[in-house]
Design a protein around this motif. Structure first.
Motif, PDB file in Angstrom:
ATOM      1  N   ASN A 130       0.816  -1.218   0.000  1.00 15.63           N
ATOM      2  CA  ASN A 130       0.000   0.000   0.000  1.00 15.63           C
ATOM      3  C   ASN A 130       0.854   1.275   0.000  1.00 15.63           C
ATOM      4  OD1 ASN A 130      -2.658   0.770  -0.292  1.00 15.63           O
ATOM      5  ND2 ASN A 130      -2.920   1.251   1.861  1.00 15.63           N
ATOM      6  N   THR A 131       2.066   1.176  -0.565  1.00 14.30           N
ATOM      7  CA  THR A 131       2.921   2.363  -0.652  1.00 14.30           C
ATOM      8  C   THR A 131       2.543   3.236  -1.847  1.00 14.30           C
ATOM      9  OG1 THR A 131       4.555   1.076  -1.895  1.00 14.30           O
ATOM     10  CG2 THR A 131       4.856   1.239   0.490  1.00 14.30           C
ATOM     11  N   GLU A 132       1.968   2.614  -2.869  1.00 15.72           N
ATOM     12  CA  GLU A 132       1.430   3.354  -4.010  1.00 15.72           C
ATOM     13  C   GLU A 132      -0.036   2.972  -4.168  1.00 15.72           C
ATOM     14  OE1 GLU A 132       4.411   4.489  -7.368  1.00 15.72           O
ATOM     15  OE2 GLU A 132       4.523   2.329  -7.090  1.00 15.72           O
ATOM     16  N   LYS A 153      -1.449   8.149  -4.359  1.00 12.77           N
ATOM     17  CA  LYS A 153      -0.369   8.117  -3.370  1.00 12.77           C
ATOM     18  C   LYS A 153       0.846   7.442  -3.984  1.00 12.77           C
ATOM     19  CE  LYS A 153      -0.368   5.278   0.268  1.00 12.77           C
ATOM     20  NZ  LYS A 153      -0.624   4.704   1.625  1.00 12.77           N
ATOM     21  N   ALA A 155       5.075   6.498  -3.083  1.00 11.93           N
ATOM     22  CA  ALA A 155       6.129   6.423  -2.056  1.00 11.93           C
ATOM     23  C   ALA A 155       5.579   6.735  -0.674  1.00 11.93           C
ATOM     24  CB  ALA A 155       7.279   7.368  -2.402  1.00 11.93           C
ATOM     25  N   GLY A 156       4.333   6.293  -0.437  1.00 10.14           N
ATOM     26  CA  GLY A 156       3.716   6.465   0.863  1.00 10.14           C
ATOM     27  C   GLY A 156       3.182   7.844   1.134  1.00 10.14           C
TER      28      GLY A 156
END
Length: 523
Positions: A130-132, A153, A155-156
Protein backbone atom coordinates in the motif's frame (compact mmCIF):
# COMPACT_ATOMS: atom_id res chain seq x y z
CA UNK A 1 -13.43 -23.13 -92.69
CA UNK A 2 -14.87 -26.07 -90.76
CA UNK A 3 -11.89 -26.05 -88.40
CA UNK A 4 -12.35 -22.33 -87.77
CA UNK A 5 -16.03 -22.83 -86.97
CA UNK A 6 -15.19 -25.62 -84.54
CA UNK A 7 -12.66 -23.40 -82.80
CA UNK A 8 -15.24 -20.62 -82.50
CA UNK A 9 -17.84 -22.91 -80.94
CA UNK A 10 -15.24 -24.33 -78.54
CA UNK A 11 -14.46 -20.77 -77.43
CA UNK A 12 -18.15 -20.02 -76.85
CA UNK A 13 -18.53 -23.23 -74.82
CA UNK A 14 -15.48 -22.38 -72.69
CA UNK A 15 -16.78 -18.87 -71.96
CA UNK A 16 -20.22 -20.21 -71.04
CA UNK A 17 -18.63 -22.70 -68.65
CA UNK A 18 -16.82 -19.96 -66.73
CA UNK A 19 -18.45 -18.60 -63.56
CA UNK A 20 -20.26 -15.36 -64.26
CA UNK A 21 -17.88 -13.39 -62.02
CA UNK A 22 -14.88 -14.64 -64.03
CA UNK A 23 -16.34 -13.58 -67.38
CA UNK A 24 -16.45 -9.89 -66.54
CA UNK A 25 -14.50 -8.78 -63.51
CA UNK A 26 -16.36 -5.97 -61.70
CA UNK A 27 -14.75 -2.81 -60.44
CA UNK A 28 -15.63 -1.32 -57.05
CA UNK A 29 -17.86 1.26 -58.77
CA UNK A 30 -20.04 -1.63 -60.04
CA UNK A 31 -20.87 -2.84 -56.53
CA UNK A 32 -24.13 -1.86 -54.84
CA UNK A 33 -23.92 -2.00 -51.05
CA UNK A 34 -27.16 -2.58 -49.13
CA UNK A 35 -27.33 -2.02 -45.39
CA UNK A 36 -28.08 -5.19 -43.40
CA UNK A 37 -27.99 -4.07 -39.78
CA UNK A 38 -26.68 -1.57 -37.26
CA UNK A 39 -25.69 -1.87 -33.59
CA UNK A 40 -24.04 0.34 -30.99
CA UNK A 41 -22.49 -1.61 -28.15
CA UNK A 42 -22.47 0.32 -24.86
CA UNK A 43 -20.62 -1.61 -22.14
CA UNK A 44 -22.44 -4.65 -23.48
CA UNK A 45 -22.20 -7.68 -21.14
CA UNK A 46 -21.86 -9.97 -24.17
CA UNK A 47 -18.74 -8.13 -25.29
CA UNK A 48 -16.53 -8.58 -22.25
CA UNK A 49 -13.46 -10.63 -21.39
CA UNK A 50 -13.64 -11.33 -17.63
CA UNK A 51 -10.61 -10.58 -15.47
CA UNK A 52 -11.90 -10.75 -11.89
CA UNK A 53 -15.14 -10.67 -9.93
CA UNK A 54 -16.58 -10.46 -6.46
CA UNK A 55 -20.03 -12.04 -6.51
CA UNK A 56 -21.33 -12.29 -2.93
CA UNK A 57 -23.87 -14.98 -3.81
CA UNK A 58 -20.96 -17.33 -4.65
CA UNK A 59 -18.87 -16.71 -1.53
CA UNK A 60 -17.90 -19.60 0.72
CA UNK A 61 -14.91 -18.68 2.87
CA UNK A 62 -14.93 -14.91 2.63
CA UNK A 63 -11.73 -14.31 4.60
CA UNK A 64 -9.66 -16.44 2.18
CA UNK A 65 -11.42 -15.53 -1.06
CA UNK A 66 -11.72 -11.79 -0.53
CA UNK A 67 -9.42 -10.55 2.27
CA UNK A 68 -10.40 -7.30 3.97
CA UNK A 69 -8.04 -4.44 4.86
CA UNK A 70 -8.89 -1.84 7.47
CA UNK A 71 -7.43 1.67 7.23
CA UNK A 72 -9.11 3.04 10.38
CA UNK A 73 -8.75 2.22 14.06
CA UNK A 74 -12.41 1.28 14.20
CA UNK A 75 -13.32 -1.60 11.91
CA UNK A 76 -16.51 -1.70 9.88
CA UNK A 77 -18.62 -4.84 9.86
CA UNK A 78 -18.19 -6.78 6.59
CA UNK A 79 -20.72 -9.55 5.99
CA UNK A 80 -22.42 -11.42 3.18
CA UNK A 81 -26.19 -11.54 3.48
CA UNK A 82 -28.82 -12.56 0.92
CA UNK A 83 -26.44 -12.31 -2.01
CA UNK A 84 -25.03 -8.93 -1.00
CA UNK A 85 -21.77 -7.69 0.45
CA UNK A 86 -22.76 -5.44 3.36
CA UNK A 87 -20.31 -2.96 4.87
CA UNK A 88 -21.69 -1.12 7.88
CA UNK A 89 -20.43 1.10 10.67
CA UNK A 90 -21.71 3.44 13.39
CA UNK A 91 -18.70 5.75 13.09
CA UNK A 92 -16.00 6.80 10.63
CA UNK A 93 -14.30 3.82 9.01
CA UNK A 94 -12.29 3.01 5.89
CA UNK A 95 -12.41 -0.52 4.51
CA UNK A 96 -10.99 -2.18 1.38
CA UNK A 97 -12.03 -5.60 0.06
CA UNK A 98 -9.60 -7.32 -2.32
CA UNK A 99 -11.16 -8.85 -5.43
CA UNK A 100 -8.55 -9.18 -8.20
CA UNK A 101 -5.42 -8.12 -10.02
CA UNK A 102 -5.04 -4.97 -12.06
CA UNK A 103 -5.17 -3.94 -15.70
CA UNK A 104 -4.88 -0.24 -16.66
CA UNK A 105 -7.11 -0.73 -19.73
CA UNK A 106 -9.92 -2.60 -17.98
CA UNK A 107 -13.44 -1.52 -17.08
CA UNK A 108 -14.34 -1.84 -13.40
CA UNK A 109 -18.02 -2.11 -12.50
CA UNK A 110 -19.62 -1.87 -9.07
CA UNK A 111 -23.29 -2.74 -8.65
CA UNK A 112 -24.66 -0.90 -5.63
CA UNK A 113 -27.99 -2.05 -4.22
CA UNK A 114 -28.47 0.49 -1.44
CA UNK A 115 -26.79 3.12 0.73
CA UNK A 116 -27.64 4.60 4.13
CA UNK A 117 -25.90 7.44 5.93
CA UNK A 118 -22.94 9.11 4.25
CA UNK A 119 -19.57 8.09 2.86
CA UNK A 120 -17.79 7.04 -0.31
CA UNK A 121 -17.63 3.83 -2.36
CA UNK A 122 -15.53 2.90 -5.36
CA UNK A 123 -12.27 1.26 -6.36
CA UNK A 124 -8.67 1.44 -5.28
CA UNK A 125 -5.62 -0.07 -6.93
CA UNK A 126 -2.48 -0.52 -4.88
CA UNK A 127 0.59 -2.63 -4.31
CA UNK A 128 0.60 -5.21 -1.54
CA UNK A 129 2.35 -2.87 0.89
CA UNK A 130 0.00 0.00 0.00
CA UNK A 131 2.92 2.36 -0.65
CA UNK A 132 1.43 3.35 -4.01
CA UNK A 133 -2.31 3.69 -4.47
CA UNK A 134 -4.73 4.98 -7.08
CA UNK A 135 -8.33 5.39 -5.89
CA UNK A 136 -11.54 6.56 -7.54
CA UNK A 137 -14.57 6.85 -5.23
CA UNK A 138 -18.09 8.21 -5.45
CA UNK A 139 -19.11 10.20 -2.38
CA UNK A 140 -22.73 10.13 -1.31
CA UNK A 141 -25.21 11.35 1.26
CA UNK A 142 -28.26 9.24 1.89
CA UNK A 143 -29.12 7.69 -1.47
CA UNK A 144 -27.68 10.43 -3.66
CA UNK A 145 -24.29 11.06 -5.30
CA UNK A 146 -22.46 14.15 -4.08
CA UNK A 147 -19.05 14.02 -5.82
CA UNK A 148 -16.42 11.81 -7.48
CA UNK A 149 -12.89 11.97 -6.11
CA UNK A 150 -9.48 10.84 -7.35
CA UNK A 151 -6.73 10.06 -4.85
CA UNK A 152 -3.12 9.19 -5.76
CA UNK A 153 -0.37 8.12 -3.37
CA UNK A 154 3.28 7.50 -4.33
CA UNK A 155 6.13 6.42 -2.06
CA UNK A 156 3.72 6.46 0.86
CA UNK A 157 2.83 10.14 0.33
CA UNK A 158 -0.30 11.61 -1.15
CA UNK A 159 0.26 13.26 -4.55
CA UNK A 160 -3.26 14.43 -5.26
CA UNK A 161 -6.73 14.27 -3.84
CA UNK A 162 -9.28 16.13 -5.90
CA UNK A 163 -12.79 16.21 -7.27
CA UNK A 164 -13.01 14.96 -10.86
CA UNK A 165 -16.79 15.29 -11.17
CA UNK A 166 -18.03 16.87 -14.40
CA UNK A 167 -21.80 16.74 -14.44
CA UNK A 168 -23.84 15.18 -11.64
CA UNK A 169 -27.50 16.17 -11.99
CA UNK A 170 -29.19 16.99 -8.71
CA UNK A 171 -30.89 13.97 -7.21
CA UNK A 172 -28.72 11.38 -9.00
CA UNK A 173 -29.14 8.17 -7.03
CA UNK A 174 -26.27 5.92 -6.04
CA UNK A 175 -28.07 2.78 -7.10
CA UNK A 176 -27.25 0.46 -9.95
CA UNK A 177 -23.91 0.45 -11.76
CA UNK A 178 -20.87 2.60 -11.17
CA UNK A 179 -18.66 2.07 -14.24
CA UNK A 180 -15.00 3.08 -14.12
CA UNK A 181 -13.43 2.91 -17.58
CA UNK A 182 -9.66 3.00 -17.13
CA UNK A 183 -7.87 4.16 -20.27
CA UNK A 184 -4.16 3.90 -19.46
CA UNK A 185 -3.49 7.61 -19.03
CA UNK A 186 -7.05 8.74 -18.29
CA UNK A 187 -10.42 7.58 -17.01
CA UNK A 188 -14.14 8.18 -17.24
CA UNK A 189 -16.75 7.35 -14.59
CA UNK A 190 -20.36 6.53 -15.49
CA UNK A 191 -23.45 5.80 -13.44
CA UNK A 192 -26.24 3.61 -14.79
CA UNK A 193 -29.59 3.17 -13.14
CA UNK A 194 -32.07 3.35 -16.02
CA UNK A 195 -31.19 3.76 -19.66
CA UNK A 196 -27.74 4.55 -21.02
CA UNK A 197 -24.76 4.99 -18.68
CA UNK A 198 -24.35 8.68 -17.81
CA UNK A 199 -20.81 10.14 -17.56
CA UNK A 200 -20.28 11.93 -14.25
CA UNK A 201 -16.48 12.28 -13.95
CA UNK A 202 -13.28 12.21 -15.99
CA UNK A 203 -9.57 12.73 -15.42
CA UNK A 204 -6.12 12.62 -17.04
CA UNK A 205 -3.31 11.56 -14.73
CA UNK A 206 -0.29 10.24 -16.67
CA UNK A 207 1.94 13.09 -15.45
CA UNK A 208 1.14 12.20 -11.82
CA UNK A 209 1.07 8.39 -12.04
CA UNK A 210 1.42 6.55 -15.34
CA UNK A 211 -0.60 3.38 -14.90
CA UNK A 212 0.67 2.14 -18.28
CA UNK A 213 4.00 1.28 -16.65
CA UNK A 214 4.39 -2.49 -16.68
CA UNK A 215 5.18 -2.62 -12.98
CA UNK A 216 1.63 -1.57 -12.13
CA UNK A 217 0.16 -4.35 -14.24
CA UNK A 218 2.46 -6.76 -12.42
CA UNK A 219 2.15 -5.47 -8.84
CA UNK A 220 -1.11 -3.62 -8.31
CA UNK A 221 -4.23 -5.30 -6.96
CA UNK A 222 -7.86 -4.21 -7.14
CA UNK A 223 -10.05 -3.58 -4.11
CA UNK A 224 -13.52 -2.27 -3.40
CA UNK A 225 -13.10 0.81 -1.24
CA UNK A 226 -15.80 1.79 1.28
CA UNK A 227 -15.45 4.87 3.48
CA UNK A 228 -18.27 5.39 5.94
CA UNK A 229 -19.07 8.28 8.20
CA UNK A 230 -21.93 6.16 9.40
CA UNK A 231 -24.47 3.79 7.86
CA UNK A 232 -24.31 0.83 5.49
CA UNK A 233 -23.54 0.05 1.85
CA UNK A 234 -25.02 -2.98 0.06
CA UNK A 235 -23.04 -4.23 -2.96
CA UNK A 236 -24.36 -6.87 -5.36
CA UNK A 237 -21.09 -7.42 -7.25
CA UNK A 238 -17.79 -5.95 -8.36
CA UNK A 239 -16.16 -6.95 -11.65
CA UNK A 240 -13.11 -6.20 -13.75
CA UNK A 241 -13.17 -6.96 -17.46
CA UNK A 242 -11.83 -5.94 -20.82
CA UNK A 243 -14.85 -4.47 -22.59
CA UNK A 244 -15.85 -3.02 -25.95
CA UNK A 245 -16.60 0.33 -24.27
CA UNK A 246 -19.31 2.72 -25.51
CA UNK A 247 -18.21 3.22 -29.09
CA UNK A 248 -16.24 1.39 -31.80
CA UNK A 249 -14.38 2.91 -34.73
CA UNK A 250 -11.37 2.57 -37.07
CA UNK A 251 -12.55 -0.79 -38.40
CA UNK A 252 -9.96 -2.68 -40.44
CA UNK A 253 -9.94 -6.25 -41.64
CA UNK A 254 -6.92 -8.27 -40.57
CA UNK A 255 -5.10 -9.79 -43.54
CA UNK A 256 -2.25 -11.93 -44.77
CA UNK A 257 0.98 -10.29 -45.92
CA UNK A 258 -0.31 -9.88 -49.50
CA UNK A 259 -3.38 -7.97 -48.32
CA UNK A 260 -5.88 -10.82 -48.76
CA UNK A 261 -8.44 -10.94 -45.92
CA UNK A 262 -7.81 -13.28 -43.00
CA UNK A 263 -10.83 -15.60 -43.21
CA UNK A 264 -10.18 -18.05 -40.37
CA UNK A 265 -12.63 -20.43 -38.69
CA UNK A 266 -15.26 -19.17 -41.13
CA UNK A 267 -14.92 -15.66 -39.71
CA UNK A 268 -13.46 -12.34 -40.77
CA UNK A 269 -11.15 -10.75 -38.20
CA UNK A 270 -11.04 -7.05 -37.50
CA UNK A 271 -9.12 -4.55 -35.46
CA UNK A 272 -11.32 -1.77 -34.05
CA UNK A 273 -10.65 1.15 -31.77
CA UNK A 274 -12.44 0.75 -28.44
CA UNK A 275 -13.26 4.36 -27.71
CA UNK A 276 -12.36 5.97 -24.44
CA UNK A 277 -12.91 9.71 -24.33
CA UNK A 278 -10.27 11.60 -26.30
CA UNK A 279 -6.73 11.05 -27.50
CA UNK A 280 -4.76 9.22 -26.10
CA UNK A 281 -7.48 7.27 -24.28
CA UNK A 282 -8.55 4.67 -26.83
CA UNK A 283 -7.61 0.97 -26.87
CA UNK A 284 -6.94 -1.45 -29.74
CA UNK A 285 -9.59 -4.18 -29.79
CA UNK A 286 -9.88 -7.33 -31.90
CA UNK A 287 -13.24 -8.64 -33.11
CA UNK A 288 -14.50 -11.39 -35.39
CA UNK A 289 -17.65 -11.88 -37.47
CA UNK A 290 -19.22 -14.51 -39.67
CA UNK A 291 -19.62 -12.52 -42.91
CA UNK A 292 -23.05 -14.07 -43.55
CA UNK A 293 -24.36 -12.81 -40.19
CA UNK A 294 -24.05 -9.84 -37.84
CA UNK A 295 -22.65 -11.84 -34.92
CA UNK A 296 -19.78 -9.66 -33.81
CA UNK A 297 -17.54 -11.18 -31.12
CA UNK A 298 -15.13 -9.28 -28.93
CA UNK A 299 -11.98 -11.43 -28.99
CA UNK A 300 -9.14 -9.45 -27.45
CA UNK A 301 -7.15 -6.31 -26.72
CA UNK A 302 -3.69 -5.48 -28.05
CA UNK A 303 -1.24 -3.09 -26.39
CA UNK A 304 2.23 -2.25 -27.61
CA UNK A 305 5.67 -2.43 -25.99
CA UNK A 306 8.44 -0.08 -27.16
CA UNK A 307 10.89 -1.57 -24.62
CA UNK A 308 10.67 1.51 -22.41
CA UNK A 309 8.69 0.00 -19.54
CA UNK A 310 5.33 1.34 -20.75
CA UNK A 311 2.45 -0.58 -22.34
CA UNK A 312 1.00 1.73 -24.96
CA UNK A 313 -2.59 1.90 -26.12
CA UNK A 314 -1.95 2.67 -29.80
CA UNK A 315 -4.90 2.33 -32.20
CA UNK A 316 -5.88 2.54 -35.89
CA UNK A 317 -3.71 -0.53 -36.49
CA UNK A 318 -3.40 -2.93 -39.39
CA UNK A 319 -2.34 -6.40 -38.26
CA UNK A 320 -1.41 -9.13 -40.75
CA UNK A 321 -0.07 -12.67 -40.58
CA UNK A 322 3.15 -13.04 -42.56
CA UNK A 323 2.97 -16.63 -43.81
CA UNK A 324 6.54 -16.61 -45.08
CA UNK A 325 8.06 -15.97 -41.64
CA UNK A 326 5.09 -17.36 -39.66
CA UNK A 327 4.84 -14.24 -37.52
CA UNK A 328 2.20 -11.59 -36.82
CA UNK A 329 3.18 -8.12 -38.00
CA UNK A 330 1.63 -4.79 -38.77
CA UNK A 331 1.63 -1.05 -38.38
CA UNK A 332 -0.10 1.16 -35.85
CA UNK A 333 -0.49 4.86 -35.14
CA UNK A 334 1.40 6.23 -32.15
CA UNK A 335 -1.46 8.15 -30.58
CA UNK A 336 -0.07 7.41 -27.11
CA UNK A 337 2.35 10.30 -27.73
CA UNK A 338 -0.48 12.63 -26.70
CA UNK A 339 0.00 11.39 -23.10
CA UNK A 340 3.55 12.75 -23.01
CA UNK A 341 4.38 16.21 -24.36
CA UNK A 342 7.97 15.09 -25.02
CA UNK A 343 6.94 12.41 -27.54
CA UNK A 344 6.10 12.66 -31.26
CA UNK A 345 3.19 11.09 -33.08
CA UNK A 346 4.43 8.57 -35.66
CA UNK A 347 3.72 5.22 -37.25
CA UNK A 348 5.12 2.14 -35.51
CA UNK A 349 6.04 -1.29 -36.85
CA UNK A 350 4.67 -4.07 -34.62
CA UNK A 351 5.40 -7.79 -34.38
CA UNK A 352 4.47 -10.85 -32.30
CA UNK A 353 5.05 -14.59 -32.47
CA UNK A 354 1.98 -15.09 -30.25
CA UNK A 355 -1.38 -14.87 -32.01
CA UNK A 356 -2.53 -11.41 -30.84
CA UNK A 357 -6.20 -11.96 -31.62
CA UNK A 358 -7.19 -13.46 -28.29
CA UNK A 359 -7.28 -12.17 -24.72
CA UNK A 360 -4.82 -9.51 -23.61
CA UNK A 361 -1.83 -9.38 -25.95
CA UNK A 362 1.37 -7.35 -26.12
CA UNK A 363 3.08 -6.73 -29.47
CA UNK A 364 6.61 -5.39 -29.80
CA UNK A 365 6.66 -1.95 -31.41
CA UNK A 366 9.35 0.28 -32.82
CA UNK A 367 9.52 3.51 -34.82
CA UNK A 368 10.52 3.15 -38.47
CA UNK A 369 11.06 6.71 -39.59
CA UNK A 370 7.52 7.78 -40.53
CA UNK A 371 7.16 10.66 -38.07
CA UNK A 372 4.54 13.40 -38.00
CA UNK A 373 0.79 13.85 -38.20
CA UNK A 374 0.28 10.56 -40.06
CA UNK A 375 -2.32 7.89 -39.29
CA UNK A 376 -4.55 5.00 -40.48
CA UNK A 377 -1.81 2.87 -42.15
CA UNK A 378 -2.58 -0.20 -44.28
CA UNK A 379 0.42 -2.32 -45.26
CA UNK A 380 0.93 -5.16 -47.78
CA UNK A 381 3.63 -6.90 -49.74
CA UNK A 382 3.25 -6.42 -53.50
CA UNK A 383 4.94 -9.48 -55.00
CA UNK A 384 4.76 -8.11 -58.56
CA UNK A 385 6.70 -5.01 -57.53
CA UNK A 386 8.77 -6.86 -54.90
CA UNK A 387 8.01 -3.97 -52.54
CA UNK A 388 6.22 -3.32 -49.26
CA UNK A 389 3.62 -0.58 -49.60
CA UNK A 390 1.70 1.45 -47.01
CA UNK A 391 -1.41 3.44 -47.81
CA UNK A 392 -1.85 6.04 -45.09
CA UNK A 393 -3.21 9.53 -44.33
CA UNK A 394 -0.92 12.51 -43.82
CA UNK A 395 -1.96 15.94 -42.62
CA UNK A 396 -0.96 18.06 -45.61
CA UNK A 397 -2.25 21.57 -46.31
CA UNK A 398 -4.60 21.61 -43.30
CA UNK A 399 -6.23 18.26 -43.93
CA UNK A 400 -5.53 14.54 -44.02
CA UNK A 401 -4.79 13.24 -47.53
CA UNK A 402 -4.05 9.71 -48.73
CA UNK A 403 -0.46 8.95 -49.70
CA UNK A 404 1.27 5.71 -50.74
CA UNK A 405 4.65 4.80 -49.28
CA UNK A 406 7.08 2.13 -50.55
CA UNK A 407 10.07 0.18 -49.25
CA UNK A 408 12.04 -3.01 -49.81
CA UNK A 409 11.72 -3.74 -46.08
CA UNK A 410 8.49 -4.07 -44.11
CA UNK A 411 9.77 -1.96 -41.22
CA UNK A 412 12.23 0.62 -42.59
CA UNK A 413 13.20 2.85 -45.47
CA UNK A 414 9.82 4.09 -46.73
CA UNK A 415 9.45 6.87 -49.30
CA UNK A 416 6.35 8.42 -50.84
CA UNK A 417 5.53 7.22 -54.38
CA UNK A 418 1.98 8.58 -54.84
CA UNK A 419 -0.27 11.26 -53.41
CA UNK A 420 -1.35 13.34 -51.71
CA UNK A 421 -4.78 13.00 -53.25
CA UNK A 422 -6.99 16.06 -53.63
CA UNK A 423 -9.75 14.82 -51.31
CA UNK A 424 -9.90 14.65 -47.51
CA UNK A 425 -9.00 11.11 -46.44
CA UNK A 426 -9.48 8.73 -43.54
CA UNK A 427 -9.49 4.96 -42.97
CA UNK A 428 -7.34 4.26 -46.02
CA UNK A 429 -7.16 0.62 -47.12
CA UNK A 430 -6.12 -1.51 -50.09
CA UNK A 431 -8.39 -4.35 -51.21
CA UNK A 432 -8.53 -6.51 -54.33
CA UNK A 433 -11.77 -6.56 -56.31
CA UNK A 434 -11.79 -9.12 -59.09
CA UNK A 435 -8.07 -9.68 -58.54
CA UNK A 436 -7.23 -6.00 -59.05
CA UNK A 437 -6.05 -3.90 -56.07
CA UNK A 438 -7.87 -0.63 -55.36
CA UNK A 439 -7.46 1.99 -52.67
CA UNK A 440 -10.43 3.07 -50.56
CA UNK A 441 -10.81 6.13 -48.36
CA UNK A 442 -13.49 7.80 -46.31
CA UNK A 443 -13.74 11.57 -46.50
CA UNK A 444 -15.43 14.66 -45.12
CA UNK A 445 -17.22 15.11 -48.47
CA UNK A 446 -20.14 12.72 -47.92
CA UNK A 447 -18.46 10.22 -50.22
CA UNK A 448 -16.24 7.17 -49.96
CA UNK A 449 -13.59 7.55 -52.64
CA UNK A 450 -12.05 4.76 -54.72
CA UNK A 451 -8.55 5.26 -56.15
CA UNK A 452 -6.42 3.26 -58.53
CA UNK A 453 -3.42 1.40 -57.17
CA UNK A 454 -0.62 2.37 -56.96
CA UNK A 455 -0.93 5.84 -58.56
CA UNK A 456 -3.98 7.04 -56.51
CA UNK A 457 -6.02 8.33 -59.43
CA UNK A 458 -9.72 8.78 -58.62
CA UNK A 459 -11.76 5.87 -60.02
CA UNK A 460 -15.11 6.85 -58.52
CA UNK A 461 -17.11 6.59 -55.32
CA UNK A 462 -18.78 3.75 -53.45
CA UNK A 463 -22.49 3.14 -54.03
CA UNK A 464 -24.47 2.60 -50.80
CA UNK A 465 -28.06 2.73 -49.76
CA UNK A 466 -28.47 4.23 -46.27
CA UNK A 467 -24.86 5.33 -45.70
CA UNK A 468 -23.62 5.50 -42.09
CA UNK A 469 -24.42 9.20 -41.66
CA UNK A 470 -27.32 11.62 -41.82
CA UNK A 471 -27.66 15.21 -42.99
CA UNK A 472 -25.95 16.57 -39.88
CA UNK A 473 -23.34 14.03 -38.79
CA UNK A 474 -19.71 13.71 -39.85
CA UNK A 475 -18.93 11.42 -42.77
CA UNK A 476 -15.24 10.59 -42.22
CA UNK A 477 -15.90 6.86 -41.86
CA UNK A 478 -13.69 3.85 -42.62
CA UNK A 479 -15.01 1.98 -45.70
CA UNK A 480 -13.48 -1.44 -44.92
CA UNK A 481 -14.58 -3.22 -48.12
CA UNK A 482 -13.76 -6.96 -48.37
CA UNK A 483 -14.24 -9.37 -51.27
CA UNK A 484 -15.29 -12.87 -50.18
CA UNK A 485 -14.39 -16.16 -51.89
CA UNK A 486 -16.82 -17.90 -54.22
CA UNK A 487 -19.54 -19.87 -52.41
CA UNK A 488 -20.91 -17.10 -50.22
CA UNK A 489 -24.43 -15.76 -50.95
CA UNK A 490 -22.80 -12.41 -51.74
CA UNK A 491 -19.26 -11.54 -52.79
CA UNK A 492 -18.70 -8.29 -50.91
CA UNK A 493 -19.04 -7.14 -47.33
CA UNK A 494 -18.34 -3.78 -45.71
CA UNK A 495 -18.37 -3.03 -41.99
CA UNK A 496 -18.38 0.70 -41.20
CA UNK A 497 -18.99 3.03 -38.26
CA UNK A 498 -20.74 6.36 -37.76
CA UNK A 499 -19.37 9.47 -36.04
CA UNK A 500 -21.94 10.19 -33.34
CA UNK A 501 -20.10 11.05 -30.12
CA UNK A 502 -21.32 9.70 -26.81
CA UNK A 503 -23.53 12.27 -25.03
CA UNK A 504 -22.65 14.00 -21.77
CA UNK A 505 -18.84 14.06 -21.91
CA UNK A 506 -17.00 17.32 -21.28
CA UNK A 507 -14.41 18.80 -23.62
CA UNK A 508 -12.95 17.31 -26.81
CA UNK A 509 -13.92 13.71 -27.37
CA UNK A 510 -13.85 11.12 -30.12
CA UNK A 511 -16.37 8.63 -28.78
CA UNK A 512 -18.11 7.34 -31.92
CA UNK A 513 -19.70 5.03 -32.96
CA UNK A 514 -22.22 2.42 -33.99
CA UNK A 515 -21.38 -0.39 -36.44
CA UNK A 516 -23.09 -0.67 -39.84
CA UNK A 517 -23.04 -3.88 -41.88
CA UNK A 518 -23.41 -3.86 -45.68
CA UNK A 519 -23.56 -6.66 -48.24
CA UNK A 520 -22.58 -5.88 -51.82
CA UNK A 521 -23.86 -7.16 -55.17
CA UNK A 522 -23.29 -6.41 -58.85
CA UNK A 523 -26.24 -5.95 -61.23
Amino acid sequence: MVALARLFFCFLFAVAALPCWAQAQPTPTDINFTRQGVRRFVFDDRHTIPLAALKPAEVIGMTAMYPVSYYSDTHARVTVHKGQLLVSSDTTTHTAVWFGGFNPFATYTLVVDSTEGAGAVGFEFADAANTERFAVVVTYSGQHIVDVELGIKKAGTGVTSESIATNIPAGTKLQGKIILQLLGSGLTVYTQHDGLPQPIAQADFSQQLDLREKRYLQRFQSRVSVQLERGVVGIKEATAALTSGMGLADIRAMTYEDGSPLLDQGRLWYTMTIRGRALPHHVQGVFSMDPTAFDLRFEGVIVFDRADGILRNEVASHIFYDRRDQVWRGTTTGFSAYANPREQKQLLAVESTKDPRFGFSVMRAEPFGVVGDIEDPHILYDAAAAKWRILTCENINDGYKAVLLESTSWNSGYRRIAGPVAHNSTGTSIQRIGGVPYCFSGSSEREIFIYSYPDLTVVGTLKMDLPPWDDESGTRVWPNVVELPEGYPFRYVALMMDRFNYPGLVGPNWTYGALYLYHGYVD
